[in-house]
Design a protein around this motif. Sequence first.
Motif, PDB file in Angstrom:
ATOM      1  N   GLY A   1      -4.830  -0.599  -1.532  1.00  0.00           N
ATOM      2  CA  GLY A   1      -3.474  -1.468  -1.107  1.00  0.00           C
ATOM      3  C   GLY A   1      -4.181  -2.848  -1.048  1.00  0.00           C
ATOM      4  O   GLY A   1      -5.387  -3.215  -1.407  1.00  0.00           O
TER       5      GLY A   1
ATOM      6  N   CYS B   1       0.776  -1.161  -0.011  1.00  0.00           N
ATOM      7  CA  CYS B   1      -0.024  -0.023  -0.068  1.00  0.00           C
ATOM      8  C   CYS B   1       0.820   1.498   0.164  1.00  0.00           C
ATOM      9  O   CYS B   1       0.672   2.182   0.826  1.00  0.00           O
ATOM     10  CB  CYS B   1      -0.917  -0.252   1.166  1.00  0.00           C
ATOM     11  SG  CYS B   1      -0.244  -0.036   2.881  1.00  0.00           S
TER      12      CYS B   1
ATOM     13  N   ASP C   1       5.359  -1.103   0.525  1.00  0.00           N
ATOM     14  CA  ASP C   1       5.195  -2.308  -0.015  1.00  0.00           C
ATOM     15  C   ASP C   1       5.867  -3.518   0.505  1.00  0.00           C
ATOM     16  O   ASP C   1       7.451  -3.271   0.157  1.00  0.00           O
ATOM     17  CB  ASP C   1       5.290  -2.204  -1.586  1.00  0.00           C
ATOM     18  CG  ASP C   1       5.104  -3.527  -2.339  1.00  0.00           C
ATOM     19  OD1 ASP C   1       4.760  -4.729  -1.607  1.00  0.00           O
ATOM     20  OD2 ASP C   1       5.130  -3.618  -3.582  1.00  0.00           O
TER      21      ASP C   1
END
Length: 557
Positions: A519, A457, A488
């Motif tokens: 996300g 995300c 991430d």
Amino acid sequence: MKELAVIFLISLGLTGISMAQQSAATPGKEVLYNNIELPAQWPPKTEDPKSAAPMEVPYLLNPPSVIKIDVGRQLFVDDFLISETTLKRSYHTAKKMDRNPVFKAETAHERNPADSPEPGHQDVTYLGHGGLFYDFDEQLFKMFYTAGWRGGLALATSKDLLNWDRPNLGLVDQNIILPPGFLNAGGDNAIWLDNQTKNPAEKYKMLVDRGTHHKNRLDHTVHLSKDGRIWSQGLPTTKADDYCSFFYNPFRDKWVFSIKKGGLGRARWYSESPTFIGGRDWQDAVFWLNADSLDKPDPLVGDRAQLYSLNAVAYESIILGEFYIHLGPTNNVADAGKFPKITELKLGFSRDGFHWHRPDRRPFIQATRQKGDWDRAYLHGTMGVCLVMGDELWFPYCGYSGDAENGHSSMYSGASIGFATLRRDGFASMDAGKRAGQLTTRPVTFSGKHLFVNVDCPSGELLVEVLDKEGKVIKPFSFKNCKPTRVDATLHRIEWTSQQDLSSLAGQAVQFRFRLTNGKLYSFWVSPDEHGASYGYLGAGGPGYDGIIDNQGNRAN
């Protein structure tokens, strides 16, 4: 930190004691580490070999009131952990590597072995079933494969899975362990590198097809070895078809045999034992699985789908199943047309080792069906199923082109080996777009103190709060106090501004509530150490760890 790891392992029963025995509660019934209670009749005799109905999964229909999550990363492959959510689940398939194939026929044994029972098939390096594991003692990948169609059992080694050596073993010829012929007549050897055994003489375990395709057909045999080179004299099983295999279920400390026998065409039967050698009597095996009504025929072939094989391995907190789905055509048609028949690899997920949830019927690894492609058809996985390579899972597979390098074509020519990759824990994600979504777990208990997530995300945000048994927010662990996550990462620690860790909640039944925008959330877990060790299982292993259980976390990278 190592002392903490040992204490935690002992508390979970991960030092050789069955986790099921650690949590036994109801008299006459077995309770697993996650509080799943098995039925009194085990293995179940509820499945019907004449039925194409998808398998029902009892622990999804009636999940435990409180789930223990001390073992492994907690994956969202099913609804077992979820009380309610507005997030959308996505299932993900593996990506084939651009460098494929990484291993193909080179030696005389692999090109066209003169001593093969069927010498008409050329250029074959075959995972059927073979095995590919990481040897933690030698810090080396070891791949057992068949050199030539129905050829000898061979060994190749690698430090990176991309570059392979064929070591001279000093046994039969170069890297050949067992020659083709009577003992090895089926060309189908299932090998397991047991990284948890306490007996060095039993580090390697093997199931050999001793002649399904031999005129003097014998029963399968089981063997042991300390080095994977010299094997014990075989002890016979009871009769079955070719392509039988086995796996270890560490959540119950059982060896499970996946036996090929009749159902709706090719199908699987189940037998289990606390010891590998002791499990060779399959007379009491129960019917397990067919390919079912959700396994659709290939539109260009039209044959009924069949379950050609089923391999499995413990990954984190689940058993990961690799289903070989056979789509035809028949051997006679493929042999006459000089092209390989179609098998593709699909996945299933189990939390007890018997019942399978198979929510995504797309091929996880797909045959191309294109002439000239190395993995045109007849795909096979292998024993061990997947390896942990940093932030990725690597899935070895074998594919057939039907064509040898010299232009010769046949149903079983042109077998090579490659890999497909997936994000760590990446089988399923819970997704949100621009509008925030939430996921609340069922009540869970844990012994650790640091919450970790696998999340993607960087353009969004993840917040987490903790609820008590009445569903009220525990104030120090609210969304308001949670430090926003915008990364991430396959391993990321969640923190709250007013509280260092979750140790004050250990042993209590609580719920986690995740709020996500833009996300994907793949997994969560509570670790006893700040490095994020999950104390779950690592499939067939991988570098950076000192054993098959993750007690390293981010120190492995």
